[in-house]
Design an enzyme around this catalytic site. Structure first.
Site, PDB file in Angstrom:
ATOM      1  N   ILE A 419       0.785  -1.157   0.044  1.00  0.00           N
ATOM      2  CA  ILE A 419      -0.002  -0.065  -0.016  1.00  0.00           C
ATOM      3  C   ILE A 419       1.093   1.148   0.168  1.00  0.00           C
ATOM      4  O   ILE A 419       1.443   1.450   1.006  1.00  0.00           O
ATOM      5  CB  ILE A 419      -0.936  -0.073   1.402  1.00  0.00           C
ATOM      6  N   HIS A 420       0.907   2.035  -0.931  1.00  0.00           N
ATOM      7  CA  HIS A 420       1.683   3.105  -1.282  1.00  0.00           C
ATOM      8  C   HIS A 420       0.854   4.421  -0.886  1.00  0.00           C
ATOM      9  O   HIS A 420      -0.207   4.728  -0.958  1.00  0.00           O
ATOM     10  CB  HIS A 420       2.181   3.258  -2.720  1.00  0.00           C
ATOM     11  N   PRO A 421       1.766   5.317  -0.243  1.00  0.00           N
ATOM     12  CA  PRO A 421       3.125   5.254   0.418  1.00  0.00           C
ATOM     13  C   PRO A 421       3.010   4.896   2.004  1.00  0.00           C
ATOM     14  O   PRO A 421       2.673   5.847   2.632  1.00  0.00           O
ATOM     15  CB  PRO A 421       3.576   6.720   0.106  1.00  0.00           C
TER      16      PRO A 421
END
Length: 445
Positions: A419-421
């Site tokens: 899962i960014h960021p």
């Protein structure tokens, strides 16, 4: 210090500790806020009594909640000091000395532990407090020394520093015994950079009260072979907890304990040497001193006793977190334990130094933000342990703990999309091994 229902965790452990840790994190956030455009008046001042009152009120609300739940579940609660009269009989005594006798087919001992004092040190008992007491202080502890290093010692020192108090940790040997030592060293390195003073390879000899009511502590520096002194407002001992079993009269009924630790010896079903007497939690030999494991063991025991299940508690791969200013979360084996079990040639360690996005604008030092994954080296590369130092470590490790409990492998983790960021995302990108000798610093976003 005495307290209501709920045991160590609720009253003098996880709950007040995490709330005071949060108070310190908010202090750091106030400093960061200016970099993000918030106009916060400086200097910011912390008031101990406001925090302590709020934390203590919340704990009291939990005590009340537990009492209500017991009533709702029709559980009889005797607020008494209990001891065995015979293998099926408990004698309870109220503060006023009134006696009540209770008999039962099965008995579960879950008395937990109380902090130990190093009574061989002159003045330790008379002039020192423990973490139990710290959480219930009405006024600020002021300049504080906490000798010996158990995780509660570092956690308390961390939040005391974070709210602006002059705090010193005295460490005779290694930090965070039982944890991965590379991670433990990073935790203490960060604490030093954060402002906590750490006296390494030192041990206290005596504590004396001065006319000013301050405490003068004398200690030995084993590196220099010298004696040193300094004065403090508070000395908080953190030398571990002892099982609260002395007054239970266990010998009379034949419940065996470890003579060195005082802990009760139990089998895989939590049964003591007397088959119908069980023990769970911190008083049991060889079990992790963690609230969730005790709760889980208690639930499974109840289900077995009343015929709903035969499932035993599984103590492998229990996740936990140390709530130091930079949190350390882990699940599974330390690198040292993995090497001991499988040999260094048979394990692969993937690691990375990373910088949380939140630290960038605020220009916070991320030198100790680090993670490593210990795997078997064979083709499947089953994950043996995961270690993470950084913000919200408990939240990060909790999720990965499920995968590791289910036997996750390194290739499976590499197929997991991050899962960014986030900081947790960096775990899904681990690719540099210690064996390679390559720089493990994450670059780019």
């Amino acid at each position: 210090t005495k307290w209501g229902l709920g045991g160590t965790c609720v009253n003098v452990g996880c709950i007040p500790k995490k709330l005071m840790h949060q108070a310190a994190l908010l202090g750091s956030a106030l400093k960061d806020a200016q970099h993000y455009g918030w106009n916060t008046a400086q200097p910011v001042h912390h008031t101990w009594s406001v925090m302590a009152q709020a934390v203590q009120n919340y704990v009291k609300s939990l005590n009340w909640g537990h009492r209500v739940q017991l009533q709702d579940k029709k559980v009889k609660y005797f607020n008494m000091k209990g001891s065995f009269s015979d293998p099926h009989t408990i004698r309870g005594l109220t503060k006023a000395g009134k006696e009540t006798i209770v008999t039962a087919e099965n008995i579960v001992i879950a008395t937990g532990g109380r902090p130990k004092y190093p009574t061989h040190i002159a003045g330790a008992l008379e002039h020192g407090i423990t973490s139990d007491d710290l959480f219930w202080l009405k006024e600020s502890p002021g300049k504080t020394l906490t000798p010996f290093v158990f995780n509660v010692s570092l956690e308390c020192a961390g939040f005391l520093t974070g709210i602006g108090l002059d705090t010193t940790v005295m460490m005779r040997s290694i930090p965070l015994r039982g944890f991965d030592q590379q991670m433990a060293s990073l935790v203490t390195d960060h604490m030093e950079s954060y402002g906590t003073k750490i006296l390494k390879r030192c041990f206290p000899i005596k504590v004396e009260k001065l006319e000013s009511n301050r405490l003068q502590v004398t200690w030995k520096n084993t590196d220099l072979g010298t004696e040193e002194t300094n004065s403090f407002d508070t000395v908080m001992w953190a030398v571990g907890r002892a099982p609260d079993t002395e007054t239970l009269n266990l010998e009379t009924v034949g419940v065996k304990t470890n003579s060195e630790t005082g802990k009760i010896i139990v089998d895989a079903s939590e049964a003591t040497s007397v088959p119908h007497i069980y023990a769970i939690g911190d008083i049991t030999e060889g079990r992790p001193e963690l609230t969730p494991t005790a709760i889980a063991a208690g639930k499974l025991l109840a289900q077995r006793l009343f015929g709903k299940s035969s499932e035993l508690m599984d103590y492998d791969n229990v996740p936990t977190t140390v709530f130091t200013p930079l949190e350390y979360g882990c699940v599974g084996l330390s690198e040292e334990a993995a090497v001991q079990c499988y040999g260094s040639d048979n394990i692969e360690v993937y690691h990375a130094y990373y910088k949380p996005l939140e630290f960038t604008v605020a220009e916070r030092d991320a030198t100790q933000c680090y993670m490593k994954m210990v795997c078997l080296r064979e083709r499947e590369q089953r994950i043996l342990g995961l270690h993470f130092i950084g913000p919200n470590a408990g939240e990060v490790i909790q999720g990965f703990a499920l995968g590791i409990k289910c036997g996750a492998t390194y290739p499976q983790l590499m197929k997991t999309i991050g899962i960014h960021p986030t900081c947790a995302e960096e775990i899904t990108k681990l690719h540099i091994t210690k064996r390679s000798g390559l720089d493990a610093t994450v670059t780019g976003c």
